[in-house]
Design a protein around this motif. Structure first.
Motif, PDB file in Angstrom:
ATOM      1  N   UNK A   1       0.824  -1.208   0.000  1.00  0.00           N
ATOM      2  CA  UNK A   1       0.000   0.000   0.000  1.00  0.00           C
ATOM      3  C   UNK A   1       0.857   1.256   0.000  1.00  0.00           C
ATOM      4  N   UNK A   2       1.825   1.296   0.894  1.00  0.00           N
ATOM      5  CA  UNK A   2       2.624   2.510   1.055  1.00  0.00           C
ATOM      6  C   UNK A   2       3.556   2.730  -0.131  1.00  0.00           C
ATOM      7  N   UNK A   3       4.174   1.664  -0.636  1.00  0.00           N
ATOM      8  CA  UNK A   3       5.108   1.822  -1.744  1.00  0.00           C
ATOM      9  C   UNK A   3       4.407   2.221  -3.039  1.00  0.00           C
ATOM     10  N   UNK A   4       3.288   1.581  -3.337  1.00  0.00           N
ATOM     11  CA  UNK A   4       2.576   1.912  -4.568  1.00  0.00           C
ATOM     12  C   UNK A   4       2.132   3.370  -4.545  1.00  0.00           C
ATOM     13  N   UNK A   5       1.564   3.805  -3.421  1.00  0.00           N
ATOM     14  CA  UNK A   5       1.076   5.189  -3.330  1.00  0.00           C
ATOM     15  C   UNK A   5       2.222   6.182  -3.360  1.00  0.00           C
ATOM     16  N   UNK A   6       3.234   5.965  -2.544  1.00  0.00           N
ATOM     17  CA  UNK A   6       4.333   6.920  -2.443  1.00  0.00           C
ATOM     18  C   UNK A   6       5.119   7.020  -3.741  1.00  0.00           C
ATOM     19  N   UNK A   7       5.459   5.892  -4.336  1.00  0.00           N
ATOM     20  CA  UNK A   7       6.261   5.925  -5.564  1.00  0.00           C
ATOM     21  C   UNK A   7       5.532   6.631  -6.698  1.00  0.00           C
TER      22      UNK A   7
ATOM     23  N   UNK B   1       3.140   8.941  -6.506  1.00  0.00           N
ATOM     24  CA  UNK B   1       3.016  10.381  -6.274  1.00  0.00           C
ATOM     25  C   UNK B   1       4.365  11.080  -6.367  1.00  0.00           C
ATOM     26  N   UNK B   2       5.421  10.398  -5.951  1.00  0.00           N
ATOM     27  CA  UNK B   2       6.757  10.988  -6.080  1.00  0.00           C
ATOM     28  C   UNK B   2       7.121  11.230  -7.542  1.00  0.00           C
ATOM     29  N   UNK B   3       6.648  10.362  -8.437  1.00  0.00           N
ATOM     30  CA  UNK B   3       6.895  10.564  -9.866  1.00  0.00           C
ATOM     31  C   UNK B   3       6.297  11.878 -10.356  1.00  0.00           C
TER      32      UNK B   3
ATOM     33  N   UNK C   1      12.849  14.022  -1.681  1.00  0.00           N
ATOM     34  CA  UNK C   1      11.765  13.553  -0.824  1.00  0.00           C
ATOM     35  C   UNK C   1      11.982  13.898   0.637  1.00  0.00           C
ATOM     36  N   UNK C   2      10.963  14.449   1.278  1.00  0.00           N
ATOM     37  CA  UNK C   2      11.076  14.845   2.682  1.00  0.00           C
ATOM     38  C   UNK C   2       9.771  14.559   3.422  1.00  0.00           C
TER      39      UNK C   2
ATOM     40  N   UNK D   1      -5.037   5.497 -12.130  1.00  0.00           N
ATOM     41  CA  UNK D   1      -3.939   6.417 -12.446  1.00  0.00           C
ATOM     42  C   UNK D   1      -2.722   5.649 -12.930  1.00  0.00           C
ATOM     43  N   UNK D   2      -2.466   4.495 -12.289  1.00  0.00           N
ATOM     44  CA  UNK D   2      -1.307   3.690 -12.680  1.00  0.00           C
ATOM     45  C   UNK D   2      -1.538   2.231 -12.315  1.00  0.00           C
ATOM     46  N   UNK D   3      -1.119   1.337 -13.205  1.00  0.00           N
ATOM     47  CA  UNK D   3      -1.123  -0.103 -12.919  1.00  0.00           C
ATOM     48  C   UNK D   3       0.302  -0.521 -12.597  1.00  0.00           C
TER      49      UNK D   3
END
Length: 410
Positions: free
Chosen positions: A155-161, A163-165, A198-199, A388-390
């Motif tokens: 959950x956290x990696x998919x969302x964070x990565x 949005x960071x893009x 990233x912060x 938004x992304x697969x």
């Protein structure tokens, strides 16, 4: 001498007879299986799990019976009340007294970890769809357990990565103060801090599962931080209540994005699109992804007064049918042997399509980043998400070597 020889021959014949009898018994076809949905039927997670999880298990059993009418499957259910001692007590009674072969769902991580230890080394199996703790396929992995649907890492990696893009690189966390919330925050923060620019600008923690929590001071801190993303590392009623107050405080209107690290269709339904619009979330399933997910959702809705299945409820279907097929293929109800067969066989279902179970017990499948639609974008009831992304399956789960599962060969 003759008497001794006759005795020897007789003994050999008896041994051969017993051996053949044992072999014959071992080859007896599997006739019955008993599975139990251990879930939240009355608490804050009852809407995204609860009777919907029971319904999904019923649908899986129905489909399995069409494939294997020679195997009878009995289904039982119980409410663990989100308490590890109650859930653990039910699990022990089911396995030791009532001869339940597999325990399904088990939302709430602390309950699942307790059940995981009770099932370990027994004749039973745990097919976990509800809990998010990544310990189940990490340090606490077990040959008797499969974590089927999601975990905090995914959950956290998919969302964070994702949005960071999009250069959304400064974050503030509003976190439920228990193991699940802590894991969500940590896993996402690790990704953010490792990204260029990233912060994490701040984090606050609130008591979990409390309708009386006032999030005002937390939201004011998030607003003052000027973080590009305010992330909610909580679940259920905690998520919906904190998002409602975030809408009242106008965080999105002020230019901040809101990300819910665990949000489900039932949460959006409770909030309404006017409040939930624009939220980012990750999930392993959405009912309107393709023809197969829509067909499953229609069957589910017919039994659930029009409700659509959540990721967890859909995962109960997928985990149950893969377990039943593996038990039939292995011709046994022994938990560790069935799970070994689940790892050997590919899974294929209308929820995740093709997938597989790794040696650490984690089921591997695609994940998605969704954004909640605006009221104008929605075309009807439960039409809530746009993709938004697969995220490919190999990127959607924690690398095998990073989980510290003792069953994984170095």
């Amino acid at each position: 001498m003759l008497s001794s020889a006759r005795a020897s021959v007789a003994g050999a014949v008896l041994c051969l007879s017993l051996s053949l009898t044992g072999a014959a018994l071992a080859q007896q076809p599997l006739k019955t299986l008993k599975v139990g949905v251990l879930t939240d039927l009355s608490g804050f997670a009852a809407d995204p799990t609860g009777m919907g999880s029971v319904t999904s298990a019923k649908l899986a059993i129905e489909d399995f019976k069409a494939e294997r009418p020679d195997i009878a499957v009995e289904l039982v259910q119980a409410d663990h009340q989100n308490k590890p001692d109650i859930g653990g007590g039910i699990a022990r009674r089911w396995i030791e007294v009532e001869k339940v072969d597999a325990i399904l769902d088990v939302p709430f991580s602390s309950v699942a970890l307790a059940v995981n230890e009770i099932v370990r080394g027994s004749k039973g199996a745990l097919i976990a769809s509800g809990p998010g703790t990544s310990l189940l396929s990490g340090e606490k992995c077990s040959p008797n357990t499969v974590q089927f649907t999601y975990d905090t890492w995914s959950l956290s990696h998919v969302t964070a990565l994702a949005l960071l893009k999009s250069k959304k690189d400064t974050w503030f966390f509003i976190t439920a103060d228990y193991a699940f919330g802590h894991s969500l925050e940590k896993d996402a923060a690790d990704v953010i801090k490792a990204a260029p620019g990233g912060k994490v600008l701040g984090a606050v923690r609130h008591p979990p599962a409390s309708a009386s929590v006032d999030y005002s001071s937390f939201l004011l801190q998030a607003q003052a931080s000027k973080a590009k993303v305010v992330a909610f590392a909580n679940a259920g009623g905690d998520t919906t209540n904190s998002i409602k107050q975030a809408a009242e405080f106008g965080l999105q209107a002020g230019g901040q994005e809101l990300a819910a690290l665990l949000l489900q269709e039932t949460d959006v339904h409770a909030l309404g699109l006017s409040v939930a619009k624009g939220l980012y979330l990750s999930a392993a399933f959405y009912w309107d992804l393709n023809d197969d997910t829509r067909k499953f959702a229609n069957r589910f809705s017919a039994m659930m007064n029009g409700k659509r299945p959540t990721m967890i409820q859909a995962g109960v279907y997928a985990g149950t049918i893969h377990y039943l097929r593996a038990a039939a293929a292995a011709n046994t109800s022994d938990g560790a042997q069935v799970i070994a067969k689940m790892k050997e066989m590919k899974s294929n279902d209308p929820i995740f399509g093709e997938g597989f179970v790794r040696e650490d017990g984690r089921h591997v499948h695609k994940m998605y980043l969704f954004q909640v639609k605006t009221p104008a974008e929605s075309k009807g009831p439960w039409d809530y998400y746009k993709v938004i992304e697969t995220v490919p399956s190999e990127q959607a789960v924690r690398p095998l070597a990073e989980g510290n599962c003792p069953m994984v060969k170095k």
